[in-house]
Write an enzyme that holds these catalytic residues in place. Structure first.
Site, PDB file in Angstrom:
ATOM      1  N   GLY A  95       0.484 -62.794  80.885  1.00  0.00           N
ATOM      2  CA  GLY A  95      -0.563 -61.901  80.368  1.00  0.00           C
ATOM      3  C   GLY A  95      -1.898 -62.620  80.304  1.00  0.00           C
ATOM      4  N   SER A  96      -2.909 -61.908  79.815  1.00  0.00           N
ATOM      5  CA  SER A  96      -4.263 -62.477  79.829  1.00  0.00           C
ATOM      6  C   SER A  96      -4.401 -63.616  78.829  1.00  0.00           C
ATOM      7  CB  SER A  96      -5.301 -61.382  79.560  1.00  0.00           C
ATOM      8  OG  SER A  96      -5.019 -60.724  78.342  1.00  0.00           O
ATOM      9  N   THR A  97      -3.734 -63.533  77.674  1.00  0.00           N
ATOM     10  CA  THR A  97      -3.823 -64.621  76.694  1.00  0.00           C
ATOM     11  C   THR A  97      -3.073 -65.844  77.225  1.00  0.00           C
ATOM     12  OG1 THR A  97      -3.675 -62.833  75.049  1.00  0.00           O
ATOM     13  CG2 THR A  97      -3.700 -65.090  74.214  1.00  0.00           C
TER      14      THR A  97
ATOM     15  N   ASP B 141       3.472 -67.676  74.309  1.00  0.00           N
ATOM     16  CA  ASP B 141       3.261 -66.389  74.968  1.00  0.00           C
ATOM     17  C   ASP B 141       2.454 -65.458  74.065  1.00  0.00           C
ATOM     18  OD1 ASP B 141       3.396 -64.349  76.816  1.00  0.00           O
ATOM     19  OD2 ASP B 141       5.564 -64.074  76.707  1.00  0.00           O
ATOM     20  N   GLY B 142       1.867 -64.460  74.654  1.00  0.00           N
ATOM     21  CA  GLY B 142       1.115 -63.433  73.936  1.00  0.00           C
ATOM     22  C   GLY B 142       2.031 -62.337  73.422  1.00  0.00           C
ATOM     23  N   ALA B 143       1.409 -61.283  72.889  1.00  0.00           N
ATOM     24  CA  ALA B 143       2.174 -60.133  72.392  1.00  0.00           C
ATOM     25  C   ALA B 143       1.273 -58.904  72.384  1.00  0.00           C
ATOM     26  CB  ALA B 143       2.689 -60.407  70.981  1.00  0.00           C
TER      27      ALA B 143
ATOM     28  N   GLY C 265       3.855 -55.445  77.803  1.00  0.00           N
ATOM     29  CA  GLY C 265       2.731 -54.716  78.389  1.00  0.00           C
ATOM     30  C   GLY C 265       2.493 -55.111  79.836  1.00  0.00           C
TER      31      GLY C 265
ATOM     32  N   GLU D   7      10.566 -63.105  80.024  1.00  0.00           N
ATOM     33  CA  GLU D   7       9.997 -63.682  78.789  1.00  0.00           C
ATOM     34  C   GLU D   7      11.115 -63.960  77.783  1.00  0.00           C
ATOM     35  OE1 GLU D   7       5.544 -61.682  79.072  1.00  0.00           O
ATOM     36  OE2 GLU D   7       7.041 -60.726  77.823  1.00  0.00           O
TER      37      GLU D   7
HETATM   38  C1  5RP Z   1       3.613 -59.338  79.192  1.00  0.00           C
HETATM   39  C2  5RP Z   1       3.466 -59.495  77.718  1.00  0.00           C
HETATM   40  C3  5RP Z   1       2.149 -59.977  77.205  1.00  0.00           C
HETATM   41  O1  5RP Z   1       2.367 -61.140  76.460  1.00  0.00           O
HETATM   42  C4  5RP Z   1       1.542 -58.907  76.346  1.00  0.00           C
HETATM   43  O2  5RP Z   1       1.450 -57.708  77.089  1.00  0.00           O
HETATM   44  C5  5RP Z   1       0.154 -59.321  75.851  1.00  0.00           C
HETATM   45  O3  5RP Z   1      -0.729 -59.352  76.928  1.00  0.00           O
HETATM   46  P1  5RP Z   1      -2.219 -59.847  76.796  1.00  0.00           P
HETATM   47  O4  5RP Z   1      -2.183 -61.290  76.432  1.00  0.00           O
HETATM   48  O5  5RP Z   1      -2.805 -59.591  78.147  1.00  0.00           O
HETATM   49  O6  5RP Z   1      -2.896 -59.022  75.725  1.00  0.00           O
HETATM   50  O7  5RP Z   1       4.357 -59.263  76.944  1.00  0.00           O
HETATM   51  O8  5RP Z   1       4.838 -58.750  79.529  1.00  0.00           O
END
Ligand code: 5RP
Length: 223
Positions: free
Chosen positions: A33-35, A85-87, A100, A107
């Site tokens: 993801g972007s984060t 990881d992000g969420a 998302g 993951e």
């Molecule tokens: C991807 C994920 C991401 O961690 C999550 O969607 C958050 O994304 P972002 O950092 O772009 O807000 O679960 O499957």
């Protein structure tokens, strides 16, 4: 601060958090993801401090390799020092909605190998009750309609994510209209539906630490 600046701040905080835990032979689990992308870019600065990574998606693997960071086969690794990881959402128990970016299954697999799961998220992801963000469910393609009917029975409104095939060759149903009070029970129930590969709830294995980006700085939250 913009949302991207908050994401960058938590990615930087994650580097500071993990650096003292690293040895020359340490393997780091890397999310999607972007984060997570900001985290990967900062990881490049300390790539002499660890042995390699395991990635949770083809996209993250490609980004890591672009930086010259080793990406190992998950099957060749028995333990990861951390998973970062992000969420899409987190509650106060650090139970998460993820997926998302459609990478939820890998993951969960990478996270399962980690001694510590560090979630990095901007403040917009903090919620009282999980479920406003549609819950991703990865489904074997031939089970799509059956699983959708079962999800309706659980009170959700599933929507087929058009044009998306996961790295595992499956489809995603995004489940709207959920108010997830008991996230462990919901995660368990969804896992029982035949044809479901996995779902985006991280409640059976929540984050150990959440680095949350706010305008007052990065908060370190433990469940
Ligand atoms: C991807 C994920 C991401 O961690 C999550 O969607 C958050 O994304 P972002 O950092 O772009 O807000 O679960 O499957």
């Amino acid at each position: 601060m913009t949302q991207d600046q908050l994401k960058q701040a938590v990615a930087r905080a994650a580097i500071d958090y993990i650096k003292p835990k690293l040895f020359n032979d340490s393997i780091i689990g890397v999310g999607t993801g972007s984060t997570a992308n900001f985290f990967i870019d900062f990881l490049n600065e300390i790539k002499g401090h660890f042995a390699g990574t395991v990635a949770s998606s083809e996209a993250s693997a490609a980004r890591l390799k672009k930086h010259g960071i080793d990406v190992l086969d998950c099957n060749s690794v028995s333990e990861l020092v951390v998973y970062v990881d992000g969420a899409d959402e987190s509650n106060a128990h650090l139970q998460l909605i993820k997926g998302g970016g459609a990478a939820l299954t890998q993951e969960k697999i990478v996270c399962a190998l980690a001694k510590e799961f560090i979630c990095i998220a901007d403040g917009s992801k903090w919620v009282d009750v999980l479920g406003k963000f549609p819950l991703a469910v990865e489904v074997i393609p031939m089970a799509r309609s059956y699983v959708a009917r079962e999800l309706v029975k659980l009170g959700g409104a599933p929507v087929y994510r058009e044009g998306v095939i996961t790295d595992n060759g499956n489809i995603i149903l995004d489940v709207h209209n959920l108010q997830i009070i008991d996230a462990i029970a919901m995660e368990t129930a969804l896992n029982q539906i035949t044809g479901v590969v996995t779902n985006g709830l991280f409640a059976l294995r929540p984050a150990d630490v959440l680095l949350l980006g706010t305008n007052d700085g990065v908060k370190t939250i433990r469940a």
